[in-house]
Design a protein around this motif. Structure first.
Motif, mmCIF file in Angstrom:
data_model
loop_
_atom_site.group_PDB
_atom_site.id
_atom_site.type_symbol
_atom_site.label_atom_id
_atom_site.label_comp_id
_atom_site.label_asym_id
_atom_site.label_seq_id
_atom_site.Cartn_x
_atom_site.Cartn_y
_atom_site.Cartn_z
ATOM 1 N N CYS A 85 -14.203 63.364 67.554
ATOM 2 C CA CYS A 85 -13.487 63.859 66.373
ATOM 3 C C CYS A 85 -11.984 63.698 66.564
ATOM 4 C CB CYS A 85 -13.853 65.314 66.110
ATOM 5 S SG CYS A 85 -13.091 65.993 64.626
ATOM 6 N N PHE A 86 -11.488 64.088 67.714
ATOM 7 C CA PHE A 86 -10.055 64.002 68.012
ATOM 8 C C PHE A 86 -9.533 62.576 67.850
ATOM 9 C CE2 PHE A 86 -6.762 63.194 71.286
ATOM 10 C CZ PHE A 86 -5.758 64.026 70.808
ATOM 11 N N LEU A 87 -10.298 61.595 68.321
ATOM 12 C CA LEU A 87 -9.841 60.200 68.320
ATOM 13 C C LEU A 87 -10.078 59.463 67.001
ATOM 14 C CD1 LEU A 87 -11.042 59.114 71.867
ATOM 15 C CD2 LEU A 87 -8.690 59.638 71.139
ATOM 16 N N ASN A 88 -11.064 59.905 66.203
ATOM 17 C CA ASN A 88 -11.485 59.103 65.057
ATOM 18 C C ASN A 88 -11.257 59.722 63.684
ATOM 19 O OD1 ASN A 88 -12.695 56.781 66.470
ATOM 20 N ND2 ASN A 88 -13.992 58.377 67.338
ATOM 21 N N HIS A 89 -10.758 60.944 63.628
ATOM 22 C CA HIS A 89 -10.593 61.622 62.346
ATOM 23 C C HIS A 89 -9.223 62.282 62.257
ATOM 24 C CE1 HIS A 89 -14.880 61.209 61.428
ATOM 25 N NE2 HIS A 89 -15.093 61.489 62.687
ATOM 26 N N ASP A 90 -8.727 62.401 61.029
ATOM 27 C CA ASP A 90 -7.542 63.212 60.783
ATOM 28 C C ASP A 90 -8.027 64.638 60.579
ATOM 29 O OD1 ASP A 90 -5.914 60.951 60.871
ATOM 30 O OD2 ASP A 90 -5.995 60.653 58.702
ATOM 31 N N VAL A 91 -7.525 65.544 61.407
ATOM 32 C CA VAL A 91 -7.919 66.944 61.339
ATOM 33 C C VAL A 91 -6.699 67.751 60.919
ATOM 34 C CG1 VAL A 91 -8.814 68.927 62.631
ATOM 35 C CG2 VAL A 91 -9.652 66.610 63.142
ATOM 36 N N SER A 92 -6.909 68.663 59.970
ATOM 37 C CA SER A 92 -5.801 69.484 59.496
ATOM 38 C C SER A 92 -6.269 70.907 59.247
ATOM 39 C CB SER A 92 -5.206 68.895 58.211
ATOM 40 O OG SER A 92 -6.178 68.840 57.192
ATOM 41 N N LYS A 119 -0.379 79.925 52.903
ATOM 42 C CA LYS A 119 0.522 79.527 51.807
ATOM 43 C C LYS A 119 0.028 78.263 51.106
ATOM 44 C CE LYS A 119 4.575 81.751 53.751
ATOM 45 N NZ LYS A 119 5.942 81.598 54.225
ATOM 46 N N GLN A 120 -1.224 77.890 51.357
ATOM 47 C CA GLN A 120 -1.890 76.724 50.756
ATOM 48 C C GLN A 120 -1.257 75.401 51.170
ATOM 49 O OE1 GLN A 120 -1.651 78.003 46.576
ATOM 50 N NE2 GLN A 120 -3.819 78.545 46.686
ATOM 51 N N ARG A 121 -0.643 75.368 52.357
ATOM 52 C CA ARG A 121 -0.041 74.138 52.873
ATOM 53 C C ARG A 121 -0.974 73.510 53.906
ATOM 54 N NH1 ARG A 121 5.585 76.947 54.277
ATOM 55 N NH2 ARG A 121 4.052 77.950 55.616
ATOM 56 N N GLN A 122 -1.026 72.196 53.881
ATOM 57 C CA GLN A 122 -1.870 71.448 54.811
ATOM 58 C C GLN A 122 -1.018 70.955 55.970
ATOM 59 O OE1 GLN A 122 -3.951 68.200 52.960
ATOM 60 N NE2 GLN A 122 -5.112 67.716 54.794
ATOM 61 N N HIS A 123 -1.510 71.149 57.206
ATOM 62 C CA HIS A 123 -0.809 70.725 58.419
ATOM 63 C C HIS A 123 -1.764 69.877 59.257
ATOM 64 C CE1 HIS A 123 2.259 73.823 57.658
ATOM 65 N NE2 HIS A 123 1.239 74.582 57.308
ATOM 66 N N TYR A 124 -1.390 68.630 59.526
ATOM 67 C CA TYR A 124 -2.224 67.772 60.366
ATOM 68 C C TYR A 124 -2.038 68.160 61.822
ATOM 69 C CZ TYR A 124 -3.639 65.015 56.431
ATOM 70 O OH TYR A 124 -4.214 64.623 55.244
ATOM 71 N N VAL A 125 -3.145 68.196 62.558
ATOM 72 C CA VAL A 125 -3.140 68.686 63.932
ATOM 73 C C VAL A 125 -3.067 67.562 64.944
ATOM 74 C CG1 VAL A 125 -4.472 69.995 65.628
ATOM 75 C CG2 VAL A 125 -4.447 70.730 63.236
ATOM 76 N N ASN A 126 -3.859 66.520 64.771
ATOM 77 C CA ASN A 126 -4.042 65.526 65.830
ATOM 78 C C ASN A 126 -3.388 64.182 65.558
ATOM 79 O OD1 ASN A 126 -5.877 64.897 63.781
ATOM 80 N ND2 ASN A 126 -7.366 64.042 65.203
ATOM 81 N N LEU A 127 -2.367 64.123 64.733
ATOM 82 C CA LEU A 127 -1.683 62.860 64.499
ATOM 83 C C LEU A 127 -0.880 62.465 65.732
ATOM 84 C CD1 LEU A 127 -0.373 63.306 60.848
ATOM 85 C CD2 LEU A 127 -2.449 62.179 61.624
ATOM 86 N N ILE A 128 -0.765 61.183 65.976
ATOM 87 C CA ILE A 128 -0.014 60.689 67.134
ATOM 88 C C ILE A 128 1.407 61.234 67.128
ATOM 89 C CG2 ILE A 128 0.928 58.607 68.202
ATOM 90 C CD1 ILE A 128 -1.628 57.157 67.231
ATOM 91 N N SER A 129 2.004 61.324 65.960
ATOM 92 C CA SER A 129 3.385 61.802 65.864
ATOM 93 C C SER A 129 3.539 63.257 66.302
ATOM 94 C CB SER A 129 3.903 61.633 64.430
ATOM 95 O OG SER A 129 3.100 62.376 63.534
ATOM 96 N N ASN A 130 2.435 64.010 66.356
ATOM 97 C CA ASN A 130 2.504 65.407 66.794
ATOM 98 C C ASN A 130 2.488 65.551 68.312
ATOM 99 O OD1 ASN A 130 2.522 66.191 64.133
ATOM 100 N ND2 ASN A 130 0.389 66.822 64.081
ATOM 101 N N PHE A 162 -5.685 65.779 73.971
ATOM 102 C CA PHE A 162 -7.021 66.286 73.663
ATOM 103 C C PHE A 162 -7.210 67.737 74.088
ATOM 104 C CE2 PHE A 162 -11.638 66.529 74.924
ATOM 105 C CZ PHE A 162 -12.101 66.744 73.640
ATOM 106 N N SER A 163 -6.740 68.106 75.275
ATOM 107 C CA SER A 163 -6.935 69.492 75.725
ATOM 108 C C SER A 163 -6.131 70.467 74.866
ATOM 109 C CB SER A 163 -6.590 69.651 77.207
ATOM 110 O OG SER A 163 -5.228 69.365 77.432
ATOM 111 N N GLU A 164 -4.937 70.095 74.448
ATOM 112 C CA GLU A 164 -4.145 70.950 73.553
ATOM 113 C C GLU A 164 -4.857 71.091 72.205
ATOM 114 O OE1 GLU A 164 0.515 70.272 74.528
ATOM 115 O OE2 GLU A 164 -0.620 68.480 73.946
#
Length: 156
Positions: free
Chosen positions: A15-22, A27-38, A42-44
């Motif tokens: 999941c971490f490597l193949n999907h965008d997870v948010s 406040k109804q805001r979406q935050h991406y968790v596992n993007l490279i820019s973040n 994997f452990s984090e």
């Protein structure tokens, strides 16, 4: 997919490597968790998602699930919502949408009418129809963007 299967998949390296997870916050805001820019490894990622599951205050979204269920004619996003969890504001989509309840009871509001779905039940929402999720109860649902080939071409 049950709650347990979702949690196991969410915390997997696949999941971490193949999907965008948010997450969707209060406040109804979406935050991406596992993007490279973040710069999240994997452990984090596992620690953060485990914390979100335990606290039960945000909605978790996994995108590109059409890869998992091998569909090539739609996009599929899975939403894990705790009881009274946050949701997107009322909106409409540019494609037809099918909501599929996977576990729990999913409540939706479509053009002002409240509808409940049990596991295995689906709801068809025509394009440009206003709707929103109502997270009265803990629920796991899949949102199918029917015929969303433009997004499929962009992400695959």
């Amino acid at each position: 997919m049950t709650f347990e299967e979702f949690e196991k998949y969410l915390l997997s390296e696949t999941c971490f490597l193949n999907h965008d997870v948010s997450i969707i916050d209060q406040k109804q805001r979406q935050h991406y968790v596992n993007l490279i820019s973040n710069n999240v490894d994997f452990s984090e990622y596992q620690g953060l998602m485990s914390k979100h599951l335990a606290e039960g205050v945000v909605t978790i979204k996994i995108e590109q699930m059409e890869q998992h269920w091998t569909h090539d004619d739609r996009t599929i996003h899975v939403f894990y919502s705790p009881k009274n969890g946050p949701t997107f504001p009322e909106h409409s989509d540019y494609t037809d949408v099918m909501i599929e309840c996977k576990d729990g009871v999913k409540w939706m509001e479509v053009e002002g009418k409240e509808i409940s779905l049990n596991p295995g039940e689906t709801l068809f929402i025509p394009r440009r129809t206003f709707h929103k999720a109502l997270n009265y109860e803990k629920a796991l649902m899949a949102s199918h963007g029917i015929g969303d080939t433009a997004s499929l071409e962009r992400i695959h």
